[in-house]
Design an enzyme around this catalytic site. Sequence first.
Site, PDB file in Angstrom:
ATOM      1  N   HIS A 228       0.880  -1.190   0.000  1.00 47.72           N
ATOM      2  CA  HIS A 228       0.000   0.000   0.000  1.00 47.72           C
ATOM      3  C   HIS A 228       0.915   1.238   0.000  1.00 47.72           C
ATOM      4  O   HIS A 228       1.794   1.356  -0.843  1.00 47.72           O
ATOM      5  CB  HIS A 228      -0.922  -0.115   1.221  1.00 47.72           C
ATOM      6  CG  HIS A 228      -2.093   0.813   1.269  1.00 47.72           C
ATOM      7  ND1 HIS A 228      -2.491   1.602   0.220  1.00 47.72           N
ATOM      8  CD2 HIS A 228      -2.972   1.089   2.286  1.00 47.72           C
ATOM      9  CE1 HIS A 228      -3.560   2.312   0.579  1.00 47.72           C
ATOM     10  NE2 HIS A 228      -3.872   2.022   1.831  1.00 47.72           N
ATOM     11  N   HIS A 267      -2.349  -2.078  -9.446  1.00 50.45           N
ATOM     12  CA  HIS A 267      -3.379  -1.555  -8.549  1.00 50.45           C
ATOM     13  C   HIS A 267      -4.591  -2.468  -8.607  1.00 50.45           C
ATOM     14  O   HIS A 267      -4.894  -3.029  -9.669  1.00 50.45           O
ATOM     15  CB  HIS A 267      -3.779  -0.132  -8.976  1.00 50.45           C
ATOM     16  CG  HIS A 267      -4.468   0.624  -7.900  1.00 50.45           C
ATOM     17  ND1 HIS A 267      -5.813   0.538  -7.680  1.00 50.45           N
ATOM     18  CD2 HIS A 267      -3.968   1.452  -6.949  1.00 50.45           C
ATOM     19  CE1 HIS A 267      -6.127   1.295  -6.650  1.00 50.45           C
ATOM     20  NE2 HIS A 267      -5.035   1.860  -6.174  1.00 50.45           N
ATOM     21  N   ASP A 321       2.438   5.870  -6.247  1.00 53.65           N
ATOM     22  CA  ASP A 321       3.701   5.796  -5.502  1.00 53.65           C
ATOM     23  C   ASP A 321       4.935   5.852  -6.387  1.00 53.65           C
ATOM     24  O   ASP A 321       6.042   6.050  -5.884  1.00 53.65           O
ATOM     25  CB  ASP A 321       3.747   4.494  -4.670  1.00 53.65           C
ATOM     26  CG  ASP A 321       2.791   4.559  -3.501  1.00 53.65           C
ATOM     27  OD1 ASP A 321       2.593   5.659  -2.975  1.00 53.65           O
ATOM     28  OD2 ASP A 321       2.236   3.511  -3.131  1.00 53.65           O
TER      29      ASP A 321
HETATM   30  N1  ACO Z   1       4.873  -6.286 -10.129  1.00 56.06           N
HETATM   31  C1  ACO Z   1       4.794  -7.460 -10.789  1.00 56.06           C
HETATM   32  N2  ACO Z   1       3.627  -8.070 -11.062  1.00 56.06           N
HETATM   33  C2  ACO Z   1       2.504  -7.472 -10.656  1.00 56.06           C
HETATM   34  C3  ACO Z   1       2.521  -6.251  -9.955  1.00 56.06           C
HETATM   35  C4  ACO Z   1       3.779  -5.654  -9.714  1.00 56.06           C
HETATM   36  N3  ACO Z   1       3.864  -4.486  -9.042  1.00 56.06           N
HETATM   37  N4  ACO Z   1       1.260  -5.902  -9.656  1.00 56.06           N
HETATM   38  C5  ACO Z   1       0.472  -6.870 -10.138  1.00 56.06           C
HETATM   39  N5  ACO Z   1       1.220  -7.807 -10.753  1.00 56.06           N
HETATM   40  C6  ACO Z   1       0.729  -9.010 -11.433  1.00 56.06           C
HETATM   41  C7  ACO Z   1       0.447 -10.124 -10.423  1.00 56.06           C
HETATM   42  O1  ACO Z   1       1.579 -10.920 -10.222  1.00 56.06           O
HETATM   43  C8  ACO Z   1      -0.674 -10.869 -11.087  1.00 56.06           C
HETATM   44  O2  ACO Z   1      -0.123 -11.693 -12.081  1.00 56.06           O
HETATM   45  P1  ACO Z   1      -0.721 -13.181 -12.326  1.00 56.06           P
HETATM   46  O3  ACO Z   1      -2.137 -12.957 -12.719  1.00 56.06           O
HETATM   47  O4  ACO Z   1       0.138 -13.742 -13.404  1.00 56.06           O
HETATM   48  O5  ACO Z   1      -0.594 -13.882 -11.014  1.00 56.06           O
HETATM   49  C9  ACO Z   1      -1.465  -9.764 -11.822  1.00 56.06           C
HETATM   50  O6  ACO Z   1      -0.532  -8.699 -12.041  1.00 56.06           O
HETATM   51  C10 ACO Z   1      -2.638  -9.248 -11.021  1.00 56.06           C
HETATM   52  O7  ACO Z   1      -2.166  -8.818  -9.761  1.00 56.06           O
HETATM   53  P2  ACO Z   1      -2.902  -9.091  -8.378  1.00 56.06           P
HETATM   54  O8  ACO Z   1      -1.919  -9.705  -7.438  1.00 56.06           O
HETATM   55  O9  ACO Z   1      -4.189  -9.817  -8.573  1.00 56.06           O
HETATM   56  O10 ACO Z   1      -3.203  -7.628  -7.959  1.00 56.06           O
HETATM   57  P3  ACO Z   1      -3.787  -7.154  -6.568  1.00 56.06           P
HETATM   58  O11 ACO Z   1      -4.974  -6.339  -6.870  1.00 56.06           O
HETATM   59  O12 ACO Z   1      -3.982  -8.282  -5.630  1.00 56.06           O
HETATM   60  O13 ACO Z   1      -2.600  -6.280  -6.001  1.00 56.06           O
HETATM   61  C11 ACO Z   1      -1.142  -4.488  -5.620  1.00 56.06           C
HETATM   62  C12 ACO Z   1      -2.503  -4.903  -6.160  1.00 56.06           C
HETATM   63  C13 ACO Z   1      -0.973  -5.034  -4.207  1.00 56.06           C
HETATM   64  C14 ACO Z   1      -1.091  -2.977  -5.575  1.00 56.06           C
HETATM   65  C15 ACO Z   1      -0.045  -5.032  -6.550  1.00 56.06           C
HETATM   66  O14 ACO Z   1      -0.207  -4.485  -7.836  1.00 56.06           O
HETATM   67  C16 ACO Z   1       1.349  -4.782  -6.026  1.00 56.06           C
HETATM   68  O15 ACO Z   1       1.851  -5.576  -5.218  1.00 56.06           O
HETATM   69  N6  ACO Z   1       2.024  -3.676  -6.450  1.00 56.06           N
HETATM   70  C17 ACO Z   1       3.330  -3.325  -5.942  1.00 56.06           C
HETATM   71  C18 ACO Z   1       3.216  -2.544  -4.653  1.00 56.06           C
HETATM   72  C19 ACO Z   1       2.669  -1.178  -4.868  1.00 56.06           C
HETATM   73  O16 ACO Z   1       3.111  -0.429  -5.721  1.00 56.06           O
HETATM   74  N7  ACO Z   1       1.698  -0.833  -4.027  1.00 56.06           N
HETATM   75  C20 ACO Z   1       1.068   0.505  -4.061  1.00 56.06           C
HETATM   76  C21 ACO Z   1      -0.308   0.422  -4.635  1.00 56.06           C
HETATM   77  S1  ACO Z   1      -1.043   2.027  -4.739  1.00 56.06           S
HETATM   78  C22 ACO Z   1      -1.367   2.385  -3.145  1.00 56.06           C
HETATM   79  O17 ACO Z   1      -1.717   1.566  -2.352  1.00 56.06           O
HETATM   80  C23 ACO Z   1      -1.200   3.716  -2.732  1.00 56.06           C
END
Ligand code: ACO
Length: 384
Positions: A228, A267, A321
């Site tokens: 987050h 996201h 971010d």
């Molecule tokens: N890097 C690599 N792969 C990613 C990323 C990432 N940052 N984000 C999503 N993916 C991939 C996942 O691995 C998944 O792939 P798959 O379907 O082959 O397994 C697919 O994209 C869908 O992702 P989910 O895990 O279902 O996304 P979720 O909604 O659960 O997670 C999250 C969202 C936590 C923000 C995620 O994108 C992440 O971990 N990002 C990195 C951390 C980050 O930047 N957080 C800030 C978010 S904005 C905020 O809160 C202010």
Amino acid sequence: MVSRMEEFQVPFSRGLEGVPVAITAISHIDGKQGNLIYRGFPIEVLAQFSTFEETTYLLWFGDLPNKDELENFKRDLIEHRRIPDFMKECIGNIPRDTHPMEALRTCVSMLGCFDPDKHDTSRGARIRKAVRITAQMATIVAYAHRTRKGLELIDPNPNLSHAANLLYMLTGEVPDAETARLMDVILILHAEHGMNASTFAAMVIASTLSDMHSAIVGGIGALRGPLHGGANERVLEMIEEIGSVENVEPYIKNALAQRRRIMGFGHRVYKTYDPRARILKEYARKLSQKSGQTKWFEIAEKIEEVVIRELGAKGVFPNVDFYSAIVYKMLDLPKEIFTPLFAAARVAGWTAHVLEYLQNNRIFRPTSIYNGPTEVEYIPLEER
Ligand code: ACO
């Protein structure tokens, strides 16, 4: 009896994805188009014309303030910027290696003990607490940072806006108009974002009719995590670790091969470019060009190119971010206060949702699907 999926009225959704938990008029995200509105106003419009004070008023009360309302609101926030001396001492006693987010969490909890309305649970008292917490969180962020660095604490300046005063208390220098305006934009962009994890955490706490300070402490705790708000600090760590544009491609490919998350990307709701990231990217570009220090921005832009090429089809794009980290770096702010700055802005949204939800409260009490054993025989201790 083991519970079964069929017993539930709604399908199970990991991480509550797609599950509506509240009805709100505060903000809306269109994750497909990449649009965000606060109370009907596009984020781009607020970023261009509004201030943090005006946006906070809008989020809490539903309409833009008129001149008098805005002046009164600003005065109210200014009046409550100071924190009790005892708290300054407490910040001084927090171990230096404590992350400022932990210090912030602890201090907001402590603020609750000093709050003059601590025994009043009326809506009026909740609003007064929201004003005090919003005003004082900026001071705490600045003091936690300066204490950690062994710098003297700076009294809030009542002649400065919330954003300018925050920078002043952090750096000890009154920012020029352009930098103060940029800080205002940063605060506006981070002020609110629907049913994110920290807002939901705050609302869950508030729904038990606990107090406003407890709800905000919960929000801070949830925001801190790297999935987050904690991602912004990790973004700069990653960019510094990569160190050059040439290293970007192998670094990202290697990270993805190891199934690591690229911080500042992806996201739950946006499956396209986050509109806040778009705005921040332009500020990051301008600041980099102005300072002549373009290296970090160039690395960031290259990361964006590679990640979108590799993951764009999955809907993974830069989030708020990503470029905020470059903007903060260009403002010469240290990484460990990136997430506290986010919290100092998001408190507007947390309190807005708590105030709104409590007008028609129902305690949050979801359920879970039990998949453990049943009818297990209890064996007395001496026989185990
Ligand atoms: N890097 C690599 N792969 C990613 C990323 C990432 N940052 N984000 C999503 N993916 C991939 C996942 O691995 C998944 O792939 P798959 O379907 O082959 O397994 C697919 O994209 C869908 O992702 P989910 O895990 O279902 O996304 P979720 O909604 O659960 O997670 C999250 C969202 C936590 C923000 C995620 O994108 C992440 O971990 N990002 C990195 C951390 C980050 O930047 N957080 C800030 C978010 S904005 C905020 O809160 C202010």
